[in-house]
Design a protein around this motif. Sequence first.
Motif, PDB file in Angstrom:
ATOM      1  N   PRO A 196      32.170 -38.604 -34.728  1.00  0.00           N
ATOM      2  CA  PRO A 196      32.383 -37.185 -34.415  1.00  0.00           C
ATOM      3  C   PRO A 196      31.086 -36.441 -34.117  1.00  0.00           C
ATOM      4  N   LEU A 197      29.997 -36.811 -34.800  1.00  0.00           N
ATOM      5  CA  LEU A 197      28.727 -36.131 -34.551  1.00  0.00           C
ATOM      6  C   LEU A 197      28.171 -36.488 -33.167  1.00  0.00           C
ATOM      7  N   ARG A 198      28.313 -37.747 -32.763  1.00  0.00           N
ATOM      8  CA  ARG A 198      27.880 -38.125 -31.410  1.00  0.00           C
ATOM      9  C   ARG A 198      28.612 -37.300 -30.356  1.00  0.00           C
ATOM     10  N   LYS A 199      29.915 -37.177 -30.547  1.00  0.00           N
ATOM     11  CA  LYS A 199      30.716 -36.416 -29.580  1.00  0.00           C
ATOM     12  C   LYS A 199      30.305 -34.940 -29.587  1.00  0.00           C
TER      13      LYS A 199
ATOM     14  N   ASP B 270      42.184 -28.427 -31.205  1.00  0.00           N
ATOM     15  CA  ASP B 270      41.198 -28.313 -30.127  1.00  0.00           C
ATOM     16  C   ASP B 270      40.261 -29.524 -30.199  1.00  0.00           C
ATOM     17  N   PRO B 271      40.688 -30.660 -29.607  1.00  0.00           N
ATOM     18  CA  PRO B 271      39.936 -31.917 -29.784  1.00  0.00           C
ATOM     19  C   PRO B 271      38.504 -31.897 -29.268  1.00  0.00           C
ATOM     20  N   ASP B 272      38.198 -30.990 -28.339  1.00  0.00           N
ATOM     21  CA  ASP B 272      36.854 -30.970 -27.764  1.00  0.00           C
ATOM     22  C   ASP B 272      36.011 -29.804 -28.261  1.00  0.00           C
ATOM     23  N   ASN B 273      36.401 -29.246 -29.389  1.00  0.00           N
ATOM     24  CA  ASN B 273      35.572 -28.195 -29.973  1.00  0.00           C
ATOM     25  C   ASN B 273      34.430 -28.862 -30.748  1.00  0.00           C
ATOM     26  N   PRO B 274      33.192 -28.731 -30.287  1.00  0.00           N
ATOM     27  CA  PRO B 274      32.096 -29.472 -30.921  1.00  0.00           C
ATOM     28  C   PRO B 274      31.845 -29.066 -32.363  1.00  0.00           C
ATOM     29  N   TYR B 275      32.170 -27.821 -32.712  1.00  0.00           N
ATOM     30  CA  TYR B 275      31.867 -27.344 -34.059  1.00  0.00           C
ATOM     31  C   TYR B 275      32.894 -27.857 -35.069  1.00  0.00           C
ATOM     32  N   PHE B 276      34.137 -28.101 -34.613  1.00  0.00           N
ATOM     33  CA  PHE B 276      35.110 -28.749 -35.490  1.00  0.00           C
ATOM     34  C   PHE B 276      34.681 -30.196 -35.753  1.00  0.00           C
ATOM     35  N   LEU B 277      34.197 -30.846 -34.701  1.00  0.00           N
ATOM     36  CA  LEU B 277      33.713 -32.225 -34.848  1.00  0.00           C
ATOM     37  C   LEU B 277      32.482 -32.276 -35.748  1.00  0.00           C
ATOM     38  N   GLU B 278      31.597 -31.295 -35.588  1.00  0.00           N
ATOM     39  CA  GLU B 278      30.411 -31.219 -36.449  1.00  0.00           C
ATOM     40  C   GLU B 278      30.823 -31.069 -37.910  1.00  0.00           C
ATOM     41  N   LEU B 279      31.828 -30.234 -38.158  1.00  0.00           N
ATOM     42  CA  LEU B 279      32.298 -30.024 -39.526  1.00  0.00           C
ATOM     43  C   LEU B 279      32.818 -31.329 -40.130  1.00  0.00           C
ATOM     44  N   GLU B 280      33.627 -32.069 -39.367  1.00  0.00           N
ATOM     45  CA  GLU B 280      34.141 -33.329 -39.890  1.00  0.00           C
ATOM     46  C   GLU B 280      33.001 -34.305 -40.194  1.00  0.00           C
ATOM     47  N   GLY B 281      32.025 -34.375 -39.263  1.00  0.00           N
ATOM     48  CA  GLY B 281      30.887 -35.257 -39.487  1.00  0.00           C
ATOM     49  C   GLY B 281      30.091 -34.864 -40.713  1.00  0.00           C
ATOM     50  N   GLN B 282      29.907 -33.558 -40.912  1.00  0.00           N
ATOM     51  CA  GLN B 282      29.160 -33.081 -42.077  1.00  0.00           C
ATOM     52  C   GLN B 282      29.875 -33.436 -43.373  1.00  0.00           C
ATOM     53  N   ILE B 283      31.202 -33.247 -43.406  1.00  0.00           N
ATOM     54  CA  ILE B 283      31.968 -33.563 -44.618  1.00  0.00           C
ATOM     55  C   ILE B 283      31.867 -35.054 -44.933  1.00  0.00           C
TER      56      ILE B 283
END
Length: 464
Positions: free
Chosen positions: A340-343, A314-327
């Motif tokens: 990823p956090l900007r997106k 799910d490329p546009d799931n903001p919470y998956f992107l947030e998780l990657e940015g946090q890691i």
Amino acid sequence: MPPAARPATLIPRAIGRLLALIAALSLCVQPAAAQSVLRDAETEALFRDASAPIFRAAGFNPQAIDLVLLNDGSINAFVAGGQAIYIHSGLVGAADDVNELQGVIAHELGHITGGHIVRFDEGLKPATGITVLSLLLGGLAAAAGSAEAAMGVFMAGQQAAMGKFLAFSRAQESSADAAGAKFLADAGISGRGSIEFFKKLQNLEYRYGYSARSNPDAEFYRTHPMTADRLATLLDTYQQDPAWNKPSPPDLQARFLRVKAKLYGYLADPQDTLRAYPEYLTDVPARYARAYAFHKDAYPDKALAESRALIASDPDNPYFLELEGQILLESGRPAEAIAPLRKAVALTDNAPLIATTLGHALIATDDQANYAEAEKVLRAAIVRDKENPFAWYQLGVVYEARGDSARARLASAEQQLMTGQIPAALRSAEAAESALPKGTPDWLRAQDIAMSARAMMERQRRSR
């Protein structure tokens, strides 16, 4: 001890019991200080969306009631002053369907609409009156020389007082049950989840021996009615409702299962998480939980592999992107975390908690060119969520880096006031007030913080 001395000791001892009783009763409506608040953008969005139709059915603006997640493994939820519902992490973990969570929220909303916190004194005053009367009668018995009779009166009075208050509390719970059932019906939401959750509570009662059959006096000592009685009443009400067989919306249920797994991965020991969500499971909740477990266990590559599998699904799931940015950020790779956090910030329309993480990543690059963007996103986050101490802290870092010490002190004062560092908040606010242009909004805010800090310190001094 001489017999003549014994009656004189009874009244002070009984007064101590009275004070203990009042303290115990007052704790029924106060959240435990040891409980910490858990903030997460995805969880808060789920809570808002799951509760919005219930709040509207009750005549409330959904934004007017706060839903607060507490780090507490017990299965509980409560209201405590104002319009806020506190939900324990253990309750989310115990629920299997978002409909169960909605049933709990509807019940707690019943306490708010019933004014039960405001009306606490209605239950406490009669109980206290009974206890005070028992003190007077016991005192007369003691004065007449009957120590045993005096103690009997005292103890009977305390028993009656507790029974009076607990009966009042049980009546409030029954009222909240009825109100919650009406709110769910008016919102077109099934009460099946509420029934299922009560069955879970009933199983806990059986496990710990709190059933009426095993203990005939159990109901007398309870703040809530016996779960079997609540089930019998509510089941009949819910089964007659047209929404009884209506399933939870699939998207909402999928979001709930993600949040539940995410919470487990964040709070549990990594080894427990990997046992609960072994690596052969490739569904979204399992990957979510494992990503947090690997990250906590300092395996960033494994954590990133899970997060990137989630993003691929799910490329546009903001919470998956947030998780990657946090890691990436917490693994010492802030520059890689920015994209990823900007997106994620863009996809959530500047969700304050995610924007704060982006601001942190921009600052952590130690690149002065990123500081202007960091200030922009952090100020936007604070406008939408002023109760965000970490955002204030990061904003102070930006101000200090560009030589604006006065506003850096003001940001520190905001952060310190929120986190209970009252003397430090006073010092920071006074330093900011002395350096800021007089009469400006920032100068006035520094004054406000200083006055609040002084008032808090004075209250603390008096309480000691």
